[in-house]
Design an enzyme around this catalytic site. Structure first.
Site, mmCIF file in Angstrom:
data_model
loop_
_atom_site.group_PDB
_atom_site.id
_atom_site.type_symbol
_atom_site.label_atom_id
_atom_site.label_comp_id
_atom_site.label_asym_id
_atom_site.label_seq_id
_atom_site.Cartn_x
_atom_site.Cartn_y
_atom_site.Cartn_z
ATOM 1 N N GLU A 21 16.785 0.171 -7.895
ATOM 2 C CA GLU A 21 15.763 0.572 -6.919
ATOM 3 C C GLU A 21 14.577 -0.399 -6.920
ATOM 4 O O GLU A 21 13.837 -0.466 -5.947
ATOM 5 C CB GLU A 21 15.253 1.981 -7.228
ATOM 6 C CG GLU A 21 16.260 3.070 -6.959
ATOM 7 C CD GLU A 21 15.719 4.440 -7.273
ATOM 8 O OE1 GLU A 21 15.672 5.276 -6.350
ATOM 9 O OE2 GLU A 21 15.317 4.681 -8.434
ATOM 10 N N TYR A 53 -4.664 8.287 15.189
ATOM 11 C CA TYR A 53 -3.382 8.309 14.481
ATOM 12 C C TYR A 53 -2.708 6.951 14.448
ATOM 13 O O TYR A 53 -1.944 6.659 13.536
ATOM 14 C CB TYR A 53 -2.437 9.388 15.031
ATOM 15 C CG TYR A 53 -2.249 9.401 16.519
ATOM 16 C CD1 TYR A 53 -1.425 8.493 17.153
ATOM 17 C CD2 TYR A 53 -2.914 10.349 17.297
ATOM 18 C CE1 TYR A 53 -1.260 8.519 18.528
ATOM 19 C CE2 TYR A 53 -2.753 10.385 18.672
ATOM 20 C CZ TYR A 53 -1.926 9.463 19.281
ATOM 21 O OH TYR A 53 -1.757 9.480 20.638
ATOM 22 N N LYS A 98 12.564 10.716 0.639
ATOM 23 C CA LYS A 98 13.424 9.557 0.382
ATOM 24 C C LYS A 98 14.820 9.904 0.915
ATOM 25 O O LYS A 98 15.666 10.389 0.173
ATOM 26 C CB LYS A 98 13.502 9.253 -1.111
ATOM 27 C CG LYS A 98 12.320 8.535 -1.699
ATOM 28 C CD LYS A 98 12.478 8.266 -3.184
ATOM 29 C CE LYS A 98 13.596 7.305 -3.497
ATOM 30 N NZ LYS A 98 13.689 6.982 -4.940
#
Length: 118
Positions: A21, A53, A98
């Site tokens: 990772e 935003y 994730k």
């Protein structure tokens, strides 16, 4: 209190505790709800009085995309601190996922809430 939100903001970053990772960029997905008072922006139609935003998204894309994290929890705390400090947000709810981290699940991650709803 009104809420300005961003849904499914996807950003590639280095995140995870395993060696593999640390060598590949993975996509994280963010949902963000931010407390704001939109009344002045609405009555004047002036972006100066709005919680922008686009500016929030750009800041997060830059920060997360150029950072490395071991834990999604660390990312969540740092993102919350940035949003609250730099955009004067008194309350937020943040989900960071994730996708694909566990093959049997569509998504895993954390949801945090910081500050006080006014």
């Amino acid at each position: 209190m009104d809420i300005v939100y961003i849904r499914d903001l996807r950003i590639d970053t280095i995140i995870g505790i395993f060696d593999w990772e640390r060598e590949v960029r993975q996509t994280v997905s963010l949902d963000l709800e931010m407390g704001a008072d939109i009344s002045r922006a609405a009555s004047t139609e002036n972006i100066q009085f709005a919680l922008d935003y686009k500016a929030v998204s750009d800041r997060l894309i830059d920060f997360i995309g150029s950072s490395e994290f071991l834990l999604v929890e660390t990312m969540a705390e740092q993102v919350a601190a940035i949003i609250m400090a730099e955009f004067q947000v008194p309350w937020l709810r943040l989900r960071i996922g994730k996708p694909g981290a566990i093959s049997q699940a569509e998504d895993v991650g954390v949801i945090i809430e910081r500050g006080a709803r006014g």
